[in-house]
Design a protein around this motif. Structure first.
Motif, mmCIF file in Angstrom:
data_model
loop_
_atom_site.group_PDB
_atom_site.id
_atom_site.type_symbol
_atom_site.label_atom_id
_atom_site.label_comp_id
_atom_site.label_asym_id
_atom_site.label_seq_id
_atom_site.Cartn_x
_atom_site.Cartn_y
_atom_site.Cartn_z
ATOM 1 N N LEU A 154 -8.898 -27.601 -0.177
ATOM 2 C CA LEU A 154 -8.162 -28.768 0.298
ATOM 3 C C LEU A 154 -8.881 -30.019 -0.195
ATOM 4 O O LEU A 154 -10.064 -30.208 0.076
ATOM 5 N N VAL A 155 -8.168 -30.855 -0.942
ATOM 6 C CA VAL A 155 -8.724 -32.109 -1.449
ATOM 7 C C VAL A 155 -8.166 -33.238 -0.602
ATOM 8 O O VAL A 155 -6.951 -33.456 -0.566
ATOM 9 N N LEU A 156 -9.048 -33.968 0.077
ATOM 10 C CA LEU A 156 -8.650 -35.068 0.957
ATOM 11 C C LEU A 156 -9.157 -36.371 0.353
ATOM 12 O O LEU A 156 -10.361 -36.612 0.310
ATOM 13 N N ASP A 157 -8.242 -37.202 -0.115
ATOM 14 C CA ASP A 157 -8.598 -38.459 -0.763
ATOM 15 C C ASP A 157 -8.411 -39.592 0.240
ATOM 16 O O ASP A 157 -7.281 -39.994 0.528
ATOM 17 N N GLU A 158 -9.527 -40.078 0.774
ATOM 18 C CA GLU A 158 -9.513 -41.161 1.772
ATOM 19 C C GLU A 158 -8.516 -40.855 2.900
ATOM 20 O O GLU A 158 -7.580 -41.618 3.155
ATOM 21 N N PRO A 159 -8.701 -39.742 3.626
ATOM 22 C CA PRO A 159 -7.671 -39.299 4.576
ATOM 23 C C PRO A 159 -7.481 -40.195 5.784
ATOM 24 O O PRO A 159 -6.430 -40.132 6.432
ATOM 25 N N THR A 160 -8.459 -41.021 6.129
ATOM 26 C CA THR A 160 -8.325 -41.810 7.362
ATOM 27 C C THR A 160 -8.325 -43.310 7.106
ATOM 28 O O THR A 160 -8.507 -44.095 8.044
ATOM 29 N N LEU A 186 -12.895 -30.706 -0.244
ATOM 30 C CA LEU A 186 -13.511 -31.768 -1.043
ATOM 31 C C LEU A 186 -12.944 -33.078 -0.515
ATOM 32 O O LEU A 186 -11.742 -33.317 -0.577
ATOM 33 N N LEU A 187 -13.816 -33.918 0.025
ATOM 34 C CA LEU A 187 -13.413 -35.149 0.699
ATOM 35 C C LEU A 187 -13.950 -36.361 -0.032
ATOM 36 O O LEU A 187 -15.127 -36.409 -0.385
ATOM 37 N N THR A 188 -13.098 -37.356 -0.280
ATOM 38 C CA THR A 188 -13.589 -38.670 -0.684
ATOM 39 C C THR A 188 -13.337 -39.624 0.470
ATOM 40 O O THR A 188 -12.282 -39.565 1.118
ATOM 41 N N THR A 189 -14.301 -40.474 0.748
ATOM 42 C CA THR A 189 -14.155 -41.393 1.870
ATOM 43 C C THR A 189 -15.060 -42.602 1.678
ATOM 44 O O THR A 189 -16.120 -42.503 1.060
ATOM 45 N N HIS A 190 -14.607 -43.737 2.205
ATOM 46 C CA HIS A 190 -15.448 -44.926 2.278
ATOM 47 C C HIS A 190 -16.102 -45.049 3.647
ATOM 48 O O HIS A 190 -16.953 -45.917 3.842
ATOM 49 N N TYR A 191 -15.695 -44.194 4.587
ATOM 50 C CA TYR A 191 -16.280 -44.229 5.929
ATOM 51 C C TYR A 191 -17.492 -43.308 5.945
ATOM 52 O O TYR A 191 -17.348 -42.077 5.996
ATOM 53 N N LEU A 192 -18.678 -43.891 5.917
ATOM 54 C CA LEU A 192 -19.877 -43.067 5.852
ATOM 55 C C LEU A 192 -20.084 -42.278 7.128
ATOM 56 O O LEU A 192 -20.638 -41.176 7.102
ATOM 57 N N GLN A 193 -19.624 -42.811 8.272
ATOM 58 C CA GLN A 193 -19.702 -42.036 9.506
ATOM 59 C C GLN A 193 -18.858 -40.771 9.396
ATOM 60 O O GLN A 193 -19.219 -39.721 9.928
ATOM 61 N N GLU A 194 -17.745 -40.867 8.695
ATOM 62 C CA GLU A 194 -16.883 -39.705 8.490
ATOM 63 C C GLU A 194 -17.633 -38.613 7.735
ATOM 64 O O GLU A 194 -17.571 -37.432 8.093
ATOM 65 N N ALA A 195 -18.346 -39.011 6.695
ATOM 66 C CA ALA A 195 -19.142 -38.044 5.935
ATOM 67 C C ALA A 195 -20.241 -37.444 6.812
ATOM 68 O O ALA A 195 -20.503 -36.234 6.765
ATOM 69 N N GLU A 196 -20.906 -38.277 7.604
ATOM 70 C CA GLU A 196 -21.967 -37.779 8.485
ATOM 71 C C GLU A 196 -21.411 -36.792 9.501
ATOM 72 O O GLU A 196 -22.058 -35.795 9.846
#
Length: 315
Positions: A154-160, A186-196
């Protein structure tokens, strides 16, 4: 969790004319994990993800997704791939369930629509036109379409992006549930809390290259921790110290006093915190607003971005 790579990227490059957006990337996404791909705008994330999705061929290097070349053998991977784009472009005149039914018609083994609607908490909105859905509901519909075909990857490109905190956490719960079911993300995100919150590993891109990779703890290990406090005397009066008044600390990187608040950065958080507390106790001081914490992913991210800015200036 096994460590079989479901995505393997080796020496991959992608150019747009004279501009090289992806510059020799090596990266694995392991089966059953969530890898967060991070980077500032222009770092190359979207270009790399498009190569993984098979939307374009690499100019050099090799990519394997589910064991196949995602561009030249796209038909062999499309059934195992789910993609949630930043902008899906649904018809606003169709209802939620009509949109899902239309998408299900393109899939070999779609899940039952009712089951997926329940997964993304849209059952009560099934007969509502897409144009009348809230932003959070549309993102959940995006996610519903991405998981409708039972994807392995599953590729999630900036999902939130653009979601309120409650909606964002609802998407996080859904993603965690899919990971528990064995889906690789595989996730791309600008929310670093989301990655954490979500990532088993992170890969930080800068100027077309992966410059740091590992668990969140490994990604931040090179960054100093911090200790902050406002010193008071025994009567509770704030003290104004200088850096010369502070104790010798074995891991100290730098020290600063701003408006009576002491800011320390250290590579030895426990040892230096113990030394600061002992020093304060021996002098009869109280340390108000004491804050001691390890480095954050945001700190590591910003540090790498600052290095990039400094390199551009030097060049």
């Amino acid at each position: 969790m096994t460590y079989e790579p479901i995505v393997s990227v080796r020496g991959v490059r992608r150019r747009y004319g004279q501009f090289e957006a992806v510059r020799g990337v090596d990266l694995d996404v392991r089966r059953g994990e969530l890898l967060a791909l991070l980077g500032t705008n222009g770092a190359g994330k979207t270009s790399l993800v498009e190569l993984v999705e098979g939307l374009a061929p690499a100019d050099a290097g090799q990519i394997r997704v589910l064991g196949h070349d995602p561009y030249r053998e796209r038909a062999r991977i499309v059934g195992g791939l789910g993609v949630m784009l930043q902008e899906a472009g649904f018809s606003s005149d169709l209802t939620t369930v009509e949109t899902m039914r239309l998408w299900a018609g393109t899939l070999a083994r779609p899940r039952p629509l009712e089951e997926v609607l329940d997964d993304v908490a849209l059952t009560s909105r099934a007969d509502v036109r897409v144009g009348s859905l809230s932003g959070g509901e549309r993102r959940r519909l995006d996610l519903a379409l991405a998981i409708l075909g039972r994807p392995e990857l599953l590729v999630l490109d900036e999902p939130t992006t653009g979601l309120d905190p409650e909606s964002r956490r609802a998407v996080w719960r859904l993603v965690r549930g899919m990971l528990e079911d064995g889906v690789t993300v595989l996730l791309t995100t600008h929310y670093l809390q989301e990655a954490e919150e979500l990532a088993d590993r992170v890969a930080i891109m800068r100027a077309g290259r992966v410059v740091r990779e590992g668990t969140v703890a490994e990604a931040v290990a090179a960054e100093p921790a911090r200790i902050e406090f406002v010193p008071h005397d025994g009567a509770g009066t704030p003290l104004t110290l200088t850096t010369a008044d502070l104790p010798a600390l074995p891991g100290l990187v730098d020290a600063e006093v701003r408006r009576a608040r002491v800011h320390l950065r250290t590579t030895a958080l426990q040892e230096d915190l113990e030394a600061v507390l002992t020093w304060a106790r021996q002098r009869g001081m109280r340390l108000e607003e004491l804050d001691a914490r390890s480095a954050s992913l945001e700190q590591a991210f910003l540090s790498l971005a600052e290095q990039s800015d400094a390199e551009e200036v030097a060049a």
